[in-house]
Design a protein around this motif. Structure first.
Motif, PDB file in Angstrom:
ATOM      1  N   ALA A 162      20.862 -56.365  17.147  1.00 37.51           N
ATOM      2  CA  ALA A 162      20.483 -55.929  15.800  1.00 37.51           C
ATOM      3  C   ALA A 162      18.964 -55.884  15.637  1.00 37.51           C
ATOM      4  O   ALA A 162      18.221 -56.438  16.446  1.00 37.51           O
ATOM      5  CB  ALA A 162      21.076 -56.885  14.769  1.00 37.51           C
ATOM      6  N   ASP A 163      18.536 -55.228  14.566  1.00 38.23           N
ATOM      7  CA  ASP A 163      17.123 -55.202  14.196  1.00 38.23           C
ATOM      8  C   ASP A 163      16.813 -56.392  13.298  1.00 38.23           C
ATOM      9  O   ASP A 163      17.710 -57.081  12.818  1.00 38.23           O
ATOM     10  CB  ASP A 163      16.801 -53.909  13.426  1.00 38.23           C
ATOM     11  CG  ASP A 163      16.839 -52.678  14.317  1.00 38.23           C
ATOM     12  OD1 ASP A 163      16.312 -52.747  15.439  1.00 38.23           O
ATOM     13  OD2 ASP A 163      17.405 -51.663  13.881  1.00 38.23           O
ATOM     14  N   VAL A 164      15.525 -56.603  13.022  1.00 37.42           N
ATOM     15  CA  VAL A 164      15.105 -57.614  12.060  1.00 37.42           C
ATOM     16  C   VAL A 164      15.415 -57.084  10.663  1.00 37.42           C
ATOM     17  O   VAL A 164      15.013 -55.972  10.321  1.00 37.42           O
ATOM     18  CB  VAL A 164      13.599 -57.926  12.199  1.00 37.42           C
ATOM     19  CG1 VAL A 164      13.138 -58.892  11.129  1.00 37.42           C
ATOM     20  CG2 VAL A 164      13.288 -58.458  13.592  1.00 37.42           C
ATOM     21  N   ASP A 165      16.144 -57.865   9.872  1.00 40.28           N
ATOM     22  CA  ASP A 165      16.525 -57.478   8.511  1.00 40.28           C
ATOM     23  C   ASP A 165      15.607 -58.207   7.530  1.00 40.28           C
ATOM     24  O   ASP A 165      15.870 -59.339   7.127  1.00 40.28           O
ATOM     25  CB  ASP A 165      17.990 -57.832   8.265  1.00 40.28           C
ATOM     26  CG  ASP A 165      18.504 -57.341   6.927  1.00 40.28           C
ATOM     27  OD1 ASP A 165      17.694 -57.084   6.018  1.00 40.28           O
ATOM     28  OD2 ASP A 165      19.738 -57.232   6.789  1.00 40.28           O
ATOM     29  N   GLU A 221      14.365 -61.639  15.742  1.00 43.03           N
ATOM     30  CA  GLU A 221      13.344 -61.113  16.651  1.00 43.03           C
ATOM     31  C   GLU A 221      13.856 -61.093  18.091  1.00 43.03           C
ATOM     32  O   GLU A 221      13.580 -60.152  18.840  1.00 43.03           O
ATOM     33  CB  GLU A 221      12.055 -61.910  16.508  1.00 43.03           C
ATOM     34  CG  GLU A 221      11.357 -61.610  15.187  1.00 43.03           C
ATOM     35  CD  GLU A 221      10.151 -62.502  14.891  1.00 43.03           C
ATOM     36  OE1 GLU A 221       9.906 -63.481  15.635  1.00 43.03           O
ATOM     37  OE2 GLU A 221       9.469 -62.225  13.885  1.00 43.03           O
ATOM     38  N   LYS A 249      17.518 -55.322  21.722  1.00 46.58           N
ATOM     39  CA  LYS A 249      17.803 -53.933  21.363  1.00 46.58           C
ATOM     40  C   LYS A 249      16.770 -52.998  21.992  1.00 46.58           C
ATOM     41  O   LYS A 249      17.119 -51.943  22.519  1.00 46.58           O
ATOM     42  CB  LYS A 249      17.830 -53.766  19.849  1.00 46.58           C
ATOM     43  CG  LYS A 249      18.262 -52.392  19.408  1.00 46.58           C
ATOM     44  CD  LYS A 249      18.433 -52.314  17.912  1.00 46.58           C
ATOM     45  CE  LYS A 249      18.973 -50.958  17.518  1.00 46.58           C
ATOM     46  NZ  LYS A 249      19.242 -50.868  16.083  1.00 46.58           N
ATOM     47  N   ALA A 250      15.509 -53.402  21.927  1.00 47.84           N
ATOM     48  CA  ALA A 250      14.439 -52.590  22.521  1.00 47.84           C
ATOM     49  C   ALA A 250      14.611 -52.465  24.035  1.00 47.84           C
ATOM     50  O   ALA A 250      14.208 -51.469  24.633  1.00 47.84           O
ATOM     51  CB  ALA A 250      13.078 -53.194  22.189  1.00 47.84           C
ATOM     52  N   GLN A 287      17.007 -60.714  18.884  1.00 47.99           N
ATOM     53  CA  GLN A 287      17.957 -59.605  18.894  1.00 47.99           C
ATOM     54  C   GLN A 287      17.212 -58.268  18.993  1.00 47.99           C
ATOM     55  O   GLN A 287      17.619 -57.384  19.737  1.00 47.99           O
ATOM     56  CB  GLN A 287      18.804 -59.622  17.618  1.00 47.99           C
ATOM     57  CG  GLN A 287      19.860 -60.691  17.575  1.00 47.99           C
ATOM     58  CD  GLN A 287      21.078 -60.295  18.376  1.00 47.99           C
ATOM     59  OE1 GLN A 287      21.664 -59.255  18.158  1.00 47.99           O
ATOM     60  NE2 GLN A 287      21.441 -61.137  19.326  1.00 47.99           N
ATOM     61  N   ALA A 288      16.129 -58.119  18.224  1.00 45.97           N
ATOM     62  CA  ALA A 288      15.354 -56.871  18.247  1.00 45.97           C
ATOM     63  C   ALA A 288      14.768 -56.621  19.632  1.00 45.97           C
ATOM     64  O   ALA A 288      14.726 -55.477  20.097  1.00 45.97           O
ATOM     65  CB  ALA A 288      14.254 -56.921  17.186  1.00 45.97           C
TER      66      ALA A 288
END
Length: 146
Positions: free
Chosen positions: A86-89, A72, A78-79, A74-75
């Motif tokens: 990275a996104d949430v995987d 979260e 990214k935003a 990382q997301a």
């Protein structure tokens, strides 16, 4: 992150002899397990030879709650425009929730050895599959077909 940027800009290129850089900050190692005795650091190392990274290894984080928090974070980066974040995987998190045994990863391939032997500054110069190369400002073939 500022410490990592300073390392990349000032120190990385000076590591001529084989050098292991250990105990990376948690903020730049989203998949690595927290260090057993040093708060804020992870169980991770990178091998540098001739001023270039040739291996990256770490104990895998297997705590789904900690991993979600890191994803979260990382997301959010990214935003905010961080291209490396990275996104949430969700699939990976589900696997962790089911129970993932202790694991570790080591990233070193023939491409990195070829970089060392040919004195190539970029892995892109020696990648075995030229169709997978992506030049700046150009879409990859995989992106075009989707």
């Amino acid at each position: 992150e500022i410490l990592n940027l300073a390392f990349e800009e000032k120190a990385e290129a000076t590591l001529m002899q084989p050098t292991f850089v250990t105990e990376h900050p948690k903020e730049i190692s989203p998949l690595a397990k927290p260090h057993r005795s040093k708060e804020g650091l992870t169980e991770r190392f990178e091998l540098f030879i001739y001023g270039r990274e040739h291996a990256n290894a770490f104990s895998e984080l297997t705590d789904p709650i900690d991993q979600r928090e890191r994803f979260e974070a990382q997301a959010a980066k990214k935003a905010a425009g961080d291209l490396e974040a990275a996104d949430v995987d969700e699939d990976f998190l589900m696997a962790l929730e089911y129970g993932m045994p202790p694991t570790a990863g080591l990233g070193i391939g023939i491409d990195r050895v070829v970089m060392l032997l040919t004195d190539s500054p970029s892995i892109r110069d020696v990648i075995a599959f030229p169709l997978m190369r992506k030049d700046e400002g150009q879409q990859s073939l995989l992106e075009e077909s989707s």
